[in-house]
Design an enzyme around this catalytic site. Sequence first.
Site, short mmCIF file in Angstrom:
data_model
loop_
_atom_site.label_atom_id
_atom_site.label_comp_id
_atom_site.label_asym_id
_atom_site.label_seq_id
_atom_site.Cartn_x
_atom_site.Cartn_y
_atom_site.Cartn_z
N TYR A 1 -14.24 7.50 7.13
CA TYR A 1 -12.90 5.94 7.04
C TYR A 1 -13.82 4.92 7.01
O TYR A 1 -13.57 4.28 5.72
CB TYR A 1 -12.72 6.09 8.64
CG TYR A 1 -12.15 7.47 8.63
CD1 TYR A 1 -11.96 8.15 9.31
CD2 TYR A 1 -10.11 7.30 8.51
CE1 TYR A 1 -11.17 9.88 9.35
CE2 TYR A 1 -9.86 8.12 8.24
CZ TYR A 1 -9.93 9.50 9.17
OH TYR A 1 -9.37 10.19 8.84
N ARG B 1 -13.87 5.22 2.90
CA ARG B 1 -12.52 4.89 2.26
C ARG B 1 -12.29 3.53 2.62
O ARG B 1 -11.50 3.21 1.21
CB ARG B 1 -11.56 5.66 3.35
CG ARG B 1 -11.71 7.60 2.71
CD ARG B 1 -10.96 8.31 3.65
NE ARG B 1 -9.01 8.15 3.00
CZ ARG B 1 -8.59 8.53 3.99
NH1 ARG B 1 -8.73 8.86 4.89
NH2 ARG B 1 -7.03 8.66 4.20
N GLN C 1 2.92 6.70 5.93
CA GLN C 1 1.53 7.60 6.30
C GLN C 1 0.31 7.76 5.60
O GLN C 1 -0.42 7.43 6.06
CB GLN C 1 1.64 9.24 5.87
CG GLN C 1 3.46 9.41 6.75
CD GLN C 1 3.65 11.01 5.75
OE1 GLN C 1 2.85 12.11 5.92
NE2 GLN C 1 4.61 11.09 4.32
N ASN C 2 0.11 6.64 4.66
CA ASN C 2 -0.77 5.96 4.67
C ASN C 2 -1.49 4.82 5.62
O ASN C 2 -0.71 3.63 5.99
CB ASN C 2 -1.07 5.25 3.23
CG ASN C 2 -0.16 6.02 2.35
OD1 ASN C 2 -0.34 7.30 2.20
ND2 ASN C 2 0.74 5.57 1.14
N VAL C 3 -2.65 4.69 5.27
CA VAL C 3 -3.82 3.63 6.04
C VAL C 3 -4.48 2.67 5.01
O VAL C 3 -5.03 1.87 5.47
CB VAL C 3 -4.60 5.04 6.54
CG1 VAL C 3 -4.42 5.47 7.94
CG2 VAL C 3 -5.75 5.72 5.63
N ASP C 4 -4.38 3.35 3.60
CA ASP C 4 -4.49 1.48 2.99
C ASP C 4 -3.13 0.51 3.04
O ASP C 4 -2.61 0.36 3.96
CB ASP C 4 -4.00 2.23 1.30
CG ASP C 4 -3.39 2.29 1.19
OD1 ASP C 4 -3.07 3.51 0.46
OD2 ASP C 4 -2.16 1.15 1.11
N HIS D 1 -0.48 6.78 10.85
CA HIS D 1 -1.23 7.21 11.37
C HIS D 1 -2.39 6.31 10.62
O HIS D 1 -3.58 6.63 10.93
CB HIS D 1 -1.32 8.59 9.53
CG HIS D 1 -0.59 8.78 10.12
ND1 HIS D 1 -0.13 10.54 8.50
CD2 HIS D 1 0.95 9.90 10.53
CE1 HIS D 1 1.18 11.22 9.05
NE2 HIS D 1 0.95 11.05 9.96
N GLY E 1 6.50 10.39 -2.62
CA GLY E 1 4.93 10.72 -2.19
C GLY E 1 4.20 11.50 -1.52
O GLY E 1 3.72 10.60 -1.32
N SER F 1 4.20 15.04 0.81
CA SER F 1 4.74 16.47 0.63
C SER F 1 5.27 17.08 1.30
O SER F 1 5.49 18.34 1.72
CB SER F 1 3.19 16.80 0.16
OG SER F 1 2.46 16.68 1.70
#
Length: 232
Positions: free
Chosen positions: A54, A57, A87-90, A105, A175, A177
Amino acid sequence: MKQKLVFLTGAGMSAESGISTFRDSGGLWEKYPVMQVASIQGYEADPALVIQFYNERRRQLPTVEPNEGHRLVAKMEQDYDVTVVTQNVDNLHERAGSTRIIHLHGELMKATSSRFPNDPDQVVTLQPDQDIHIGDQAKDGSQLRPFIVWFGEAVPMIEPAAEAVSEADILVVIGTSLNVYPAAGLLQYANSRCRIYLIDPHPTNVPYSLHIHVIEKGASEGMKELTQLLAQ
Ligand code: APR
């Protein structure tokens, strides 16, 4: 009274900013064993490896920018009461100007206690170039860990996210799945009058039980098309 518009976004939202998705070819899970770097078991087995994954990232974040898709999502706040469920952690939705964001998340820019990870008093915001190291302590003295929801852990923000979707007049999925639950299950909370759109160049797992208007494009081009559709 503005109509309620909820976005549900995934890694594909940040793909055009240069951040790898997980399950596309060349995605993160082709390079790293997901259970080793993104599960609570992996963290407990080798915290140093997971903390470093992490750190890498997080270090990428200052080098990337929100894309046109993020900016058009933020611009929707002019005409709608918008909630972004991601759901993105950015932090690209924040940096594009969105103001109400639910991170299902977790967030790369935050860290927390290894003992009580979901205790809000334990969550701290990291500096842009700050790494976490073995030995760094959370407020409760335990090892400081990434504020990320790993496989095998609870998703505390699913309740407010489900409530937002249940009240939505419009739901826009971008974006993702739709592989990972409970996030993917949020579509089932849409009410009968909710109009649902999905933007993805390669849609997968689209529930045919729901009437979904699919826009088979990337986030930026798809958001341009959606903006025109909604303006009609
Ligand atoms: N624009 C929009 N969507 C795109 C783009 C793009 N430019 N490029 C790829 N996509 C789509 C892919 O077609 C795919 O459907 O983005 C989706 C990415 O899917 P995943 O890689 O599975 O990412 P996501 O759905 O967000 O994963 C969910 O799984 O690994 C865990 O916690 C992690 O939050 C993540 C969760």
